[in-house]
Design a protein around this motif. Structure first.
Motif, short mmCIF file in Angstrom:
data_model
loop_
_atom_site.label_atom_id
_atom_site.label_comp_id
_atom_site.label_asym_id
_atom_site.label_seq_id
_atom_site.Cartn_x
_atom_site.Cartn_y
_atom_site.Cartn_z
N LEU A 11 24.82 -49.76 -9.39
CA LEU A 11 24.15 -48.82 -10.26
C LEU A 11 24.58 -49.03 -11.70
O LEU A 11 23.81 -48.81 -12.64
CB LEU A 11 24.46 -47.39 -9.82
CG LEU A 11 23.73 -46.25 -10.52
CD1 LEU A 11 22.23 -46.41 -10.33
CD2 LEU A 11 24.21 -44.92 -9.98
N VAL A 14 22.22 -51.55 -13.08
CA VAL A 14 20.85 -51.07 -13.15
C VAL A 14 20.66 -50.11 -14.31
O VAL A 14 19.62 -50.08 -14.95
CB VAL A 14 20.47 -50.38 -11.82
CG1 VAL A 14 19.12 -49.72 -11.92
CG2 VAL A 14 20.46 -51.41 -10.70
N THR A 15 21.67 -49.28 -14.63
CA THR A 15 21.50 -48.28 -15.66
C THR A 15 21.81 -48.79 -17.06
O THR A 15 21.77 -48.03 -18.02
CB THR A 15 22.40 -47.06 -15.37
OG1 THR A 15 23.73 -47.51 -15.20
CG2 THR A 15 21.93 -46.34 -14.13
N THR A 40 26.52 -42.27 -18.26
CA THR A 40 25.42 -41.96 -17.34
C THR A 40 25.95 -41.03 -16.27
O THR A 40 26.95 -41.32 -15.60
CB THR A 40 24.85 -43.23 -16.69
OG1 THR A 40 24.29 -44.07 -17.69
CG2 THR A 40 23.77 -42.88 -15.68
N GLY A 42 24.64 -38.68 -12.87
CA GLY A 42 23.51 -38.62 -11.95
C GLY A 42 23.87 -37.91 -10.66
O GLY A 42 25.04 -37.65 -10.36
N THR A 180 12.05 -50.46 -16.51
CA THR A 180 12.32 -50.63 -15.08
C THR A 180 13.25 -51.81 -14.87
O THR A 180 13.07 -52.87 -15.48
CB THR A 180 11.01 -50.87 -14.30
OG1 THR A 180 10.10 -49.81 -14.57
CG2 THR A 180 11.28 -50.95 -12.81
N SER A 230 16.67 -50.14 -7.59
CA SER A 230 15.67 -50.06 -8.64
C SER A 230 15.88 -48.79 -9.44
O SER A 230 16.20 -47.74 -8.87
CB SER A 230 14.25 -50.09 -8.06
OG SER A 230 13.27 -50.01 -9.08
N ALA A 231 15.70 -48.89 -10.76
CA ALA A 231 15.80 -47.73 -11.65
C ALA A 231 14.58 -47.72 -12.55
O ALA A 231 14.21 -48.75 -13.11
CB ALA A 231 17.07 -47.77 -12.47
N ASP A 233 13.04 -45.72 -15.85
CA ASP A 233 13.21 -44.75 -16.93
C ASP A 233 11.95 -43.91 -17.06
O ASP A 233 10.82 -44.43 -17.09
CB ASP A 233 13.50 -45.48 -18.24
CG ASP A 233 13.92 -44.53 -19.34
OD1 ASP A 233 15.12 -44.25 -19.46
OD2 ASP A 233 13.02 -44.05 -20.07
N SER A 244 16.23 -41.09 -15.65
CA SER A 244 15.70 -42.20 -14.85
C SER A 244 15.78 -41.83 -13.38
O SER A 244 16.59 -41.00 -12.97
CB SER A 244 16.47 -43.50 -15.11
OG SER A 244 17.84 -43.33 -14.79
N ILE A 246 16.41 -43.28 -9.53
CA ILE A 246 17.14 -44.36 -8.88
C ILE A 246 16.74 -44.42 -7.41
O ILE A 246 16.74 -43.40 -6.71
CB ILE A 246 18.67 -44.14 -8.96
CG1 ILE A 246 19.09 -43.87 -10.41
CG2 ILE A 246 19.40 -45.35 -8.39
CD1 ILE A 246 18.85 -45.00 -11.35
N GLY A 280 19.24 -39.93 -12.76
CA GLY A 280 20.34 -40.12 -13.68
C GLY A 280 19.94 -39.76 -15.10
O GLY A 280 18.76 -39.74 -15.45
#
Length: 283
Positions: A11, A14-15, A40, A42, A180, A230-231, A233, A244, A246, A280
């Motif tokens: 993560l 991803v973020t 971040t 979440g 993304t 996958s994240a 926004d 976003s 997740i 998140g």
């Protein structure tokens, strides 16, 4: 469970989808929340086995906090914390990772839904301390992707399993567009005899209590797994932070004596699945 550590480790990549941009291609200062200090936070809903080897699944909350402060990256380790004390260099092809790591392990300490396994007794909480090391190669196939290899080396200091865990993983990360990002991870755990004996052996007393056959587990590769992340926004621009969504899916396979143990082979399943949906916020 180990899957939580894997989830939050990936993560982190991803973020921060724009953190690997080469110098000269980053937005102007102040437009990219990842240029300096950021956090971040979440929360999500996780579905996974109640313990390693279980075929009973539980639903649980998954809080997350990660970020960077004064050049030191931090990310959770299920539950716990890992630090990368080597600052990333703007525009570097390769960034190195090194720092302390600590995590707690609650496996078979609670949420034991199987009556037979519960008759073996609850296990103590382990506290594993050690270090993480690795390297991230930026711009592998595009201007914004990365490939990260790292490994945790941890020992239990709380007197639970009293063993050692080595956890390598390899993550490929790529933004699909400005809002993304996705990653793919291969991971594994190698454990010593003390760890294997604590979580997967069955003593003669345990046989009397549970009816399961006596089993002496030894160390080795405990599991191997793959994960997809996958994240997205919510305003379509990850660089400005904000909210976003997740999505996470993980499959792992227990190996060796972790697979052969009656806890898994008779009362559970060597195939383990894990999924998360969450939200998140980055600032």
């Amino acid at each position: 469970m180990y899957k939580y550590a894997l989830v939050v480790s990936c993560l982190f990549f991803v973020t921060s989808p724009l953190s690997a941009q080469p110098q000269g291609q980053r937005p102007p200062a102040g437009e990219n929340v990842f240029d300096g200090d950021y956090v971040t936070v979440g929360a999500g809903i996780a579905v996974g086995p109640s313990y390693d080897g279980s075929d009973d699944y539980t639903i649980s909350p998954l809080p997350v906090i990660l970020g960077s402060f004064a050049g030191i990256d931090f990310e959770p380790r299920g539950p716990g914390l890992a630090l990368d004390v080597i600052p990333d260099r703007n525009g570097a092809k390769t960034d190195f990772i090194f720092g302390p790591v600590g995590r707690a392990r609650f496996d078979r300490n609670n949420s034991i839904n199987d009556d037979v396994v519960r008759s073996l007794g609850e296990l103590d909480v382990a506290v594993e301390l050690g270090a993480v090391a690795g390297a991230k190669v930026n711009r592998v196939f595009s201007s914004f992707d990365s490939l990260t290899a790292k490994v945790d080396l941890r020992w239990d200091v709380a007197g639970a399993h009293r063993g050692r865990v080595i956890s390598p993983n390899l993550t490929y990360f790529r933004p699909l567009n400005r809002g993304t990002a996705a990653s793919f991870t291969i991971s594994a755990d190698h454990v010593d005899d003390n760890y294997a004996d604590y979580y997967f052996s069955i003593s003669p007393a345990g046989t009397v209590a549970s009816g399961l056959p006596t089993f002496n587990a030894t160390g080795g590769w405990k599991n191997v797994g793959i994960s997809l992340f996958s994240a997205v926004d919510l305003d379509g621009n990850a660089a400005n932070g904000g909210f976003s969504v997740i999505l996470i899916g993980n499959y792992s396979r227990l190996l060796g004596d972790a697979k052969r143990s009656p806890v898994t082979s008779i009362r559970g399943d060597a195939n383990q699945f894990f999924g998360v949906i969450g939200v998140g916020y980055t600032f």
